[in-house]
Enzyme design. Structure first.
Site, PDB file in Angstrom:
ATOM      1  CG  ASP A 144      27.445  35.164  20.570  1.00 56.77           C
ATOM      2  OD1 ASP A 144      26.645  35.186  19.848  1.00 56.77           O
ATOM      3  OD2 ASP A 144      27.269  35.910  22.031  1.00 56.77           O
TER       4      ASP A 144
HETATM    5  C1  LAN Z   1      31.482  28.125  21.162  1.00 56.99           C
HETATM    6  C2  LAN Z   1      32.324  29.427  21.043  1.00 56.99           C
HETATM    7  C3  LAN Z   1      31.499  30.337  20.802  1.00 56.99           C
HETATM    8  C4  LAN Z   1      30.571  31.028  21.994  1.00 56.99           C
HETATM    9  C5  LAN Z   1      29.511  32.117  22.294  1.00 56.99           C
HETATM   10  C6  LAN Z   1      30.048  33.253  20.370  1.00 56.99           C
HETATM   11  C7  LAN Z   1      31.330  33.071  22.866  1.00 56.99           C
HETATM   12  C8  LAN Z   1      28.600  32.209  22.836  1.00 56.99           C
HETATM   13  O1  LAN Z   1      28.501  33.746  23.174  1.00 56.99           O
HETATM   14  C9  LAN Z   1      27.567  31.685  22.269  1.00 56.99           C
HETATM   15  C10 LAN Z   1      27.681  30.009  22.102  1.00 56.99           C
HETATM   16  C11 LAN Z   1      29.431  29.875  20.771  1.00 56.99           C
HETATM   17  C12 LAN Z   1      29.310  29.968  20.149  1.00 56.99           C
HETATM   18  C13 LAN Z   1      29.895  28.390  21.663  1.00 56.99           C
HETATM   19  C14 LAN Z   1      28.997  27.298  21.965  1.00 56.99           C
HETATM   20  C15 LAN Z   1      29.561  26.078  22.189  1.00 56.99           C
HETATM   21  C16 LAN Z   1      30.870  25.712  21.482  1.00 56.99           C
HETATM   22  C17 LAN Z   1      30.854  25.693  20.265  1.00 56.99           C
HETATM   23  C18 LAN Z   1      31.842  27.200  21.908  1.00 56.99           C
HETATM   24  C19 LAN Z   1      31.471  26.892  24.036  1.00 56.99           C
HETATM   25  C20 LAN Z   1      33.085  26.758  21.327  1.00 56.99           C
HETATM   26  C21 LAN Z   1      32.884  24.669  22.233  1.00 56.99           C
HETATM   27  C22 LAN Z   1      31.359  24.887  22.235  1.00 56.99           C
HETATM   28  C23 LAN Z   1      30.656  23.389  21.864  1.00 56.99           C
HETATM   29  C24 LAN Z   1      29.606  22.846  21.666  1.00 56.99           C
HETATM   30  C25 LAN Z   1      31.936  21.586  22.805  1.00 56.99           C
HETATM   31  C26 LAN Z   1      31.447  21.112  21.677  1.00 56.99           C
HETATM   32  C27 LAN Z   1      30.879  19.832  22.782  1.00 56.99           C
HETATM   33  C28 LAN Z   1      28.653  19.732  22.649  1.00 56.99           C
HETATM   34  C29 LAN Z   1      28.730  19.707  23.777  1.00 56.99           C
HETATM   35  C30 LAN Z   1      28.830  19.641  20.972  1.00 56.99           C
END
Ligand code: LAN
Length: 663
Positions: free
Chosen positions: A394
């Site tokens: 996305d």
């Molecule tokens: C994010 C940040 C961006 C987010 C979007 C692009 C907004 C979304 O549309 C798809 C998923 C994604 C890429 C996403 C997935 C999970 C993340 C990476 C986070 C919320 C930022 C932090 C989180 C991550 C998993 C934190 C670490 C914890 C774990 C359970 C591994």
């Protein structure tokens, strides 16, 4: 739901003025490189993990920083002494234990009131023996918990053939990277030597003398408040088998596995310029290097890069959930601005945004990416910046959309080849079910979720199709097709003609299938049904759905049903955990999503839209900003995360679209 004329009393001038003021404020927050970035705090396990890594690695934190961190921890502690999994909840033993340790490592004495209150909570909830698995793991690294009290994380799994149904390459890339580093540390049984402070902590964190505790008996001890996903019987069986294996494992094979893991870890270092995909593997990879060779260049660079995750926010210094929100925020800010008069009044800002978007597309695939289980990268956009390097479905879609829309205003276009690279990448990402996941195609059945060992998060094992990602991809593919179809000099080629069209149809089917009975879509990355429904409707409209389409009617019905009497919408973060709409006080971001959705579905002239617009206009601050309210982002069902700029671009986007539609 029927279209009724705008009622008297609404003042279009004040709406216009709110947009201009909001726009000016938004532009004032743009940084010199053309990007917007914002506080990305919320999860309460990140900062303590950072502090633990610095302590283990003997990396001193400067006193001003320490004070900022203590301020943050103090501000997020609850009256009962506990911390929540995220900043707005409470009562999580996992984060309370980690924040307790952080308090102490940052220099607070055991008799400090904050420390004493946290300790009381810990002792009333089963002590550190009962915290969720990532907490126990972090304690083990600090020499505050014994490795035989952890469920084994076998490095040998990485030696299995990639076709094996539970090969780690099938995991969602965030979990894969976290468990990769964890398996390395587990395989080495890495831990710092005990010192005076850790001896004191061993005493403070448990109810019995440390040496008398049988840690192995506590592998499955988890406080009820830390269990969102209970251990399944399948996971119990796996733990039993891996536990037996661990007792008899062969050193030679272990060493070979560790070498394999280290190779993967070094690949991730190179691929991300040491940023790493996210904050958790950034911490653990740093420690892998530290334990392997404390004086190495890689260790020094790891610690230096880790600092890039720190953020001085309104409530103190925290560790962000990503290295930044730059691309995501900039792509949305640009799209919002393009619905306003910014083309006339803020051309420079648009130009700088365009430059940022163009300069942060990933241009090359990584060498030998297949060997490291990576999807191609070329043509994609990451959530943050090019150096981070992991493109996301996305983010690629929103980056492409922003670039295409900005160039319509006469700004320098993205070279055509790079547009095609992005489209090609989007098409390679589509899943068999027609939807798009986050970073990769779906690599395993959803059954793998049964082996989720994290306790506090759901949905972390398999990357699968999401309505938000799907809608964003549909939207950008449709925009791209329109752009080229408008050019009489060349007919659409196979890529943008047949292939993109087929992808859009399949994506549309997926979106229709995951609309819920009540007309909503459940969001997974924002709170929650207003977020999902905005994407669902945007995606279906992009795929060509008419306003009269039954799916759009149902979506509008859902939103109207949940509108608050003040004209706004407010969704509690609990909606994500509970997976049902839980109302709360009206919120500018939820209201903006709902208003955008309704206007996009042709409802602008309904008085309920006017009420929503009025809510946004009257809650705007004098400086053009909106007040900070509860957290709007989420991941893995339970962890809320802050999108500081959402309240700055979604409301003006919604108001401008509304104003244009009722004119
Ligand atoms: C994010 C940040 C961006 C987010 C979007 C692009 C907004 C979304 O549309 C798809 C998923 C994604 C890429 C996403 C997935 C999970 C993340 C990476 C986070 C919320 C930022 C932090 C989180 C991550 C998993 C934190 C670490 C914890 C774990 C359970 C591994």
């Amino acid at each position: 739901m029927s279209a009724t004329p705008t009622s008297v009393g609404f003042d279009p001038v004040s709406c216009e003025r709110a947009v201009v003021r909001g726009l000016d404020f938004l532009v004032s927050r743009q940084e010199a490189d053309g990007a917007w970035r914002g506080d990305y705090g919320g999860p309460m396990f990140l900062l303590p993990m950072y502090v633990a890594a610095c302590y283990i690695g003997k990396k001193s934190i400067e006193p001003k920083r320490k004070a900022g961190m203590l301020a943050y921890l103090s501000a997020t502690q609850h009256p009962d002494g506990s911390f929540g999994l995220h900043a707005e909840s409470s009562g999580c033993l996992f984060t309370t234990v980690l924040c307790y340790v952080a308090f102490r490592l940052l220099g607070l004495p055991a008799d400090d009131d904050r420390v004493a209150r946290a300790r009381a909570f810990i002792h009333a909830h089963g002590t550190a023996l009962a915290c969720a698995s990532w907490g126990k793991f972090t304690l083990a690294l600090l020499n505050l918990y014994e490795y035989d009290g952890l469920q084994p994380l076998l490095p040998e799994l990485w030696l299995l053939p990639a076709s094996a149904p539970f090969h780690p390459s099938r995991l969602w890339c965030h979990s894969r990277q976290v468990y990769l580093a964890m398996a390395h540390l587990y395989g080495m049984k890495a831990r710092m030597p005990a010192d005076e402070l850790t001896h004191a902590l061993r005493h403070e964190l448990y109810a019995r003398p440390y040496q008398s505790i049988h840690f192995a008996e506590h592998r499955n001890t988890i406080a009820p408040g830390d269990i969102y996903v209970p251990t399944s019987s399948a996971l119990r069986a796996v733990n039993f088998v891996t536990g037996l294996y661990e007792r008899v494992h062969v050193q030679a094979l272990r060493q070979r596995s560790l070498a394999r893991l280290f190779d993967h870890i070094e690949f991730e270092d190179r691929a991300t310029q040491f940023i790493r995909i996210g904050p958790v593997n950034a911490v653990f990879n740093t420690l892998v290097h530290f334990f392997q060779s404390p004086e190495s260049e890689a260790t020094a660079r790891s610690f230096a890069t880790l600092e890039g995750y720190l953020w001085d926010g309104h409530d103190g210094t925290k560790m962000n959930g990503y290295n930044s929100t730059a691309l995501w925020d900039t792509a949305f800010a640009a799209q919002a601005m393009l619905e306003t008069s910014a083309g006339a009044t803020h051309r420079g800002a648009l130009q700088r945004a365009q430059a940022f978007v163009v300069n942060n597309q990933v241009l090359e695939d990584l060498p030998k990416y297949k060997r490291y289980y990576r999807h191609p990268c070329r043509g994609g956009w990451p959530f943050s910046n090019r150096a981070h390097g992991w493109p996301i479905t996305d983010c690629t879609a929103e980056g492409l959309t922003a670039a295409l829309m900005l160039e319509e205003t006469g700004l320098p276009p993205l070279p055509e080849e790079r547009i095609f690279d992005a489209v090609r990448l989007l098409l390679t990402w589509q899943n068999r079910d027609g939807g798009w996941a986050t970073y990769e195609r779906q690599r395993s059945g959803r059954w793998l979720e049964l082996l989720n060992p994290a306790n506090v998060f759901d949905d972390i094992m398999v990357d699968h199709s999401y309505p938000e990602c799907t809608a964003a991809c549909l939207h950008s593919l449709a925009l791209c097709r329109r752009r080229f179809a408008a050019r009489p000099d060349r007919p659409l080629d196979d890529l943008l003609g047949r292939k993109a069209e087929a992808a859009i149809r399949r994506g549309e089917r997926f979106l229709r299938k995951c609309q819920r009975e009540d007309g909503s879509w459940e969001g997974s990355w924002g709170v929650c049904f207003t977020y999902g429904t905005w994407f669902g409707v945007r995606g279906l409209r992009a795929a060509g759905a008419e306003n009269a389409d039954a799916a759009l009617r149902r979506a509008c019905g859902f939103l109207y049903h949940h509108q608050n009497t003040d004209g706004g919408w407010g969704e509690s973060g609990e909606s994500c955990r509970e997976r049902r709409y839980i109302a709360s006080a009206s919120h500018a971001v939820n209201t903006a999503w709902a208003l955008l959705t309704l206007v996009t579905a042709g409802e602008a002239r309904d008085p309920r839209c006017e009420a929503a617009a009025r809510f946004l206009v009257t809650t705007q601050l004098d400086n053009g900003d909106w007040p900070r309210q509860s957290l709007s982002g989420v991941f893995n069902k339970t962890a809320l995360i802050n999108y500081e700029n959402y309240r700055r671009y979604f409301p003006i986007w919604a108001l401008a679209r509304f104003a244009a539609a009722v004119q």
